[in-house]
Design an enzyme around this catalytic site. Structure first.
Site, PDB file in Angstrom:
ATOM      1  N   CYS A  22      53.294  13.887  67.080  1.00 34.75           N
ATOM      2  CA  CYS A  22      53.144  12.508  66.613  1.00 34.75           C
ATOM      3  C   CYS A  22      53.770  11.554  67.623  1.00 34.75           C
ATOM      4  O   CYS A  22      54.715  11.910  68.312  1.00 34.75           O
ATOM      5  CB  CYS A  22      53.856  12.314  65.277  1.00 34.75           C
ATOM      6  SG  CYS A  22      53.435  13.507  64.022  1.00 34.75           S
ATOM      7  N   CYS A  77      55.555  12.641  60.405  1.00 37.51           N
ATOM      8  CA  CYS A  77      55.224  13.998  60.843  1.00 37.51           C
ATOM      9  C   CYS A  77      55.970  15.004  59.970  1.00 37.51           C
ATOM     10  O   CYS A  77      57.172  14.868  59.760  1.00 37.51           O
ATOM     11  CB  CYS A  77      55.616  14.198  62.305  1.00 37.51           C
ATOM     12  SG  CYS A  77      54.232  14.069  63.408  1.00 37.51           S
ATOM     13  N   CYS A 121      50.265  17.192  63.661  1.00 43.86           N
ATOM     14  CA  CYS A 121      50.270  15.731  63.714  1.00 43.86           C
ATOM     15  C   CYS A 121      49.801  15.220  62.360  1.00 43.86           C
ATOM     16  O   CYS A 121      49.689  15.999  61.409  1.00 43.86           O
ATOM     17  CB  CYS A 121      49.443  15.190  64.881  1.00 43.86           C
ATOM     18  SG  CYS A 121      47.685  15.510  64.802  1.00 43.86           S
TER      19      CYS A 121
END
Length: 147
Positions: free
Chosen positions: A84, A92, A10
């Site tokens: 994400c 991302c 992430c």
């Protein structure tokens, strides 16, 4: 049996990817070795640490890691899973050279507004959604994996 490596990615490696790593290692640890990293590693989100402790998982000792350090280390991963949210998806990172890439969209706890209790309640929802997704994925990928 060799465990397949999974990398959860992430933006900051402070919440969603940390929770996913912890859940996969707990739920399907005999089949997978999970790690996590971020594009711009920050510091571990204390509300996420609290939400995980509520269900008996202590991630307070985890460190945030940079995805590019993972790439430069030469480690290979069977799966790279971006976690994400849709708003951040374009930020991302894509991890090159992997066998399978997956995207699971979850809201970012660092973006939650309100009181501590309101943020914690929203973080619990994300935590539970990540756990459910990990359980579902383990059932699909490892038919004999306990969940």
């Amino acid at each position: 049996m060799t465990k397949r490596r999974v990398l959860f990615v992430c933006i900051h490696n402070s919440a969603r990817s940390q929770m996913a790593e912890a859940f996969l290692n707990q739920i399907c640890g005999e089949f997978f070795e999970a790690q996590s990293a971020g594009l711009e590693p920050g510091k571990l989100n204390p509300i996420v640490v609290e939400a995980m402790q509520e269900i008996g998982i202590d991630i307070s000792g985890h460190q945030t890691k940079e995805v590019f350090d993972m790439f430069k280390s030469g480690r290979s991963f069977a799966y790279v899973v971006t976690v994400c949210d849709e708003t951040s998806a374009e930020r991302c990172p894509i991890f090159p050279g992997v066998t399978s890439r997956l995207h699971w969209s979850f809201a970012d706890p660092s973006s939650f507004q309100g009181s501590h209790e309101e943020k914690l309640a929203k973080t619990r929802e994300v935590r539970d959604a990540i756990k459910q997704k990990i359980e579902q994925w383990c059932e699909e990928v490892c038919s004999d994996a306990p969940v």
